[in-house]
Scaffold this motif. Structure first.
Motif, PDB file in Angstrom:
ATOM      1  N   VAL A  64     -24.518 -21.188 -36.907  1.00  0.00           N
ATOM      2  CA  VAL A  64     -25.399 -21.736 -37.932  1.00  0.00           C
ATOM      3  C   VAL A  64     -25.136 -23.234 -38.032  1.00  0.00           C
ATOM      4  O   VAL A  64     -23.992 -23.646 -38.240  1.00  0.00           O
ATOM      5  CB  VAL A  64     -25.175 -21.077 -39.310  1.00  0.00           C
ATOM      6  N   SER A  65     -26.167 -24.027 -37.840  1.00  0.00           N
ATOM      7  CA  SER A  65     -26.029 -25.468 -38.068  1.00  0.00           C
ATOM      8  C   SER A  65     -26.861 -25.845 -39.287  1.00  0.00           C
ATOM      9  O   SER A  65     -27.839 -25.178 -39.625  1.00  0.00           O
ATOM     10  CB  SER A  65     -26.454 -26.274 -36.843  1.00  0.00           C
ATOM     11  N   TYR A  66     -26.418 -26.909 -39.964  1.00  0.00           N
ATOM     12  CA  TYR A  66     -27.043 -27.323 -41.222  1.00  0.00           C
ATOM     13  C   TYR A  66     -27.563 -28.745 -41.085  1.00  0.00           C
ATOM     14  O   TYR A  66     -26.892 -29.613 -40.500  1.00  0.00           O
ATOM     15  CB  TYR A  66     -26.029 -27.213 -42.371  1.00  0.00           C
ATOM     16  N   TRP A  67     -28.743 -28.958 -41.655  1.00  0.00           N
ATOM     17  CA  TRP A  67     -29.472 -30.224 -41.469  1.00  0.00           C
ATOM     18  C   TRP A  67     -30.140 -30.619 -42.786  1.00  0.00           C
ATOM     19  O   TRP A  67     -30.455 -29.759 -43.608  1.00  0.00           O
ATOM     20  CB  TRP A  67     -30.545 -30.045 -40.384  1.00  0.00           C
ATOM     21  N   ASN A  68     -30.404 -31.905 -42.927  1.00  0.00           N
ATOM     22  CA  ASN A  68     -30.977 -32.334 -44.207  1.00  0.00           C
ATOM     23  C   ASN A  68     -32.507 -32.312 -44.243  1.00  0.00           C
ATOM     24  O   ASN A  68     -33.095 -32.612 -45.292  1.00  0.00           O
ATOM     25  CB  ASN A  68     -30.425 -33.704 -44.627  1.00  0.00           C
ATOM     26  N   SER A  69     -33.145 -31.970 -43.113  1.00  0.00           N
ATOM     27  CA  SER A  69     -34.607 -31.905 -43.113  1.00  0.00           C
ATOM     28  C   SER A  69     -35.108 -31.124 -41.903  1.00  0.00           C
ATOM     29  O   SER A  69     -34.399 -30.984 -40.893  1.00  0.00           O
ATOM     30  CB  SER A  69     -35.218 -33.318 -43.083  1.00  0.00           C
ATOM     31  N   ARG A  70     -36.330 -30.641 -41.985  1.00  0.00           N
ATOM     32  CA  ARG A  70     -36.981 -30.010 -40.840  1.00  0.00           C
ATOM     33  C   ARG A  70     -37.194 -31.029 -39.718  1.00  0.00           C
ATOM     34  O   ARG A  70     -37.133 -30.684 -38.538  1.00  0.00           O
ATOM     35  CB  ARG A  70     -38.342 -29.429 -41.268  1.00  0.00           C
ATOM     36  N   GLU A  71     -37.441 -32.270 -40.097  1.00  0.00           N
ATOM     37  CA  GLU A  71     -37.673 -33.308 -39.096  1.00  0.00           C
ATOM     38  C   GLU A  71     -36.418 -33.524 -38.237  1.00  0.00           C
ATOM     39  O   GLU A  71     -36.503 -33.663 -37.016  1.00  0.00           O
ATOM     40  CB  GLU A  71     -38.056 -34.629 -39.778  1.00  0.00           C
TER      41      GLU A  71
END
Lengths: 113, 113
Positions: A64-71
């Motif tokens: 699982v990786s975590y990101w601050n936006s769909r972009e």
């Protein structure tokens, strides 16, 4: 392997990329090096918040990786070296996988921090 | 262990509960049985769509369960036997964990079905 998993907690917006996969048994050449390179490259991308990964002895794994936006996720998915890794994954390393993009709505930790 | 991971694909609404945890090394009594019981109980709940789990040799694991609503997740979290398991988990089995609830917005599979 858990890395930077503390990061997402205080973000206003956080997206999870849930990648669950079954490894092939026939072709392991290059997999470990490629996986390490992808974690390092991902962590250098704008919007990256953290990554965690587990794989059982039977070859089933979840990252699982975590990101601050769909972009940010879209840009990482289109990264040239990542695209090569994705192709090799489908050709050699993964018998099957599921990739889900999900918006984190709640985060609970133990112990509380 | 992957079970029922095909289920979420065609659902209009799907939520993931991402549970990542580091096992303690000191107290394994009863963990395996309890984990099996919880998977079985969860799969009997209304709104349950699937569950998948991996744990590495170092004791770090990720379990993701899928549900058709936030309400179904809330009811499962409050299930009496599950509450007992959660308490035992904090007291004995988990050094630390992160629990995230996330709304699945996209699902890609390989091979395509």
């Amino acid at each position: 392997m858990a890395a930077n998993t503390d990061a997402p907690a205080d973000q206003e917006s956080c997206y999870a990329v849930i990648f669950s996969s079954q490894r092939t048994t026939s072709d392991a050449d290059g997999y470990g090096d490629m996986a390490e390179t992808m974690v390092r490259l991902a962590s250098e991308q704008a919007g990256f918040l953290g990554i965690e990964s587990a794989r059982s002895a039977d070859g089933f794994g979840i990252t699982v990786s975590y990101w601050n936006s769909r972009e940010a996720i879209a840009i990482w998915r289109a990264h040239a070296e990542h695209v090569v890794a994705q192709r090799l994954g489908r050709e050699r390393w993964y018998a099957n996988y599921d990739l889900r993009i999900a918006k984190v709505e709640r985060h609970i930790r133990f112990p509380k921090v």
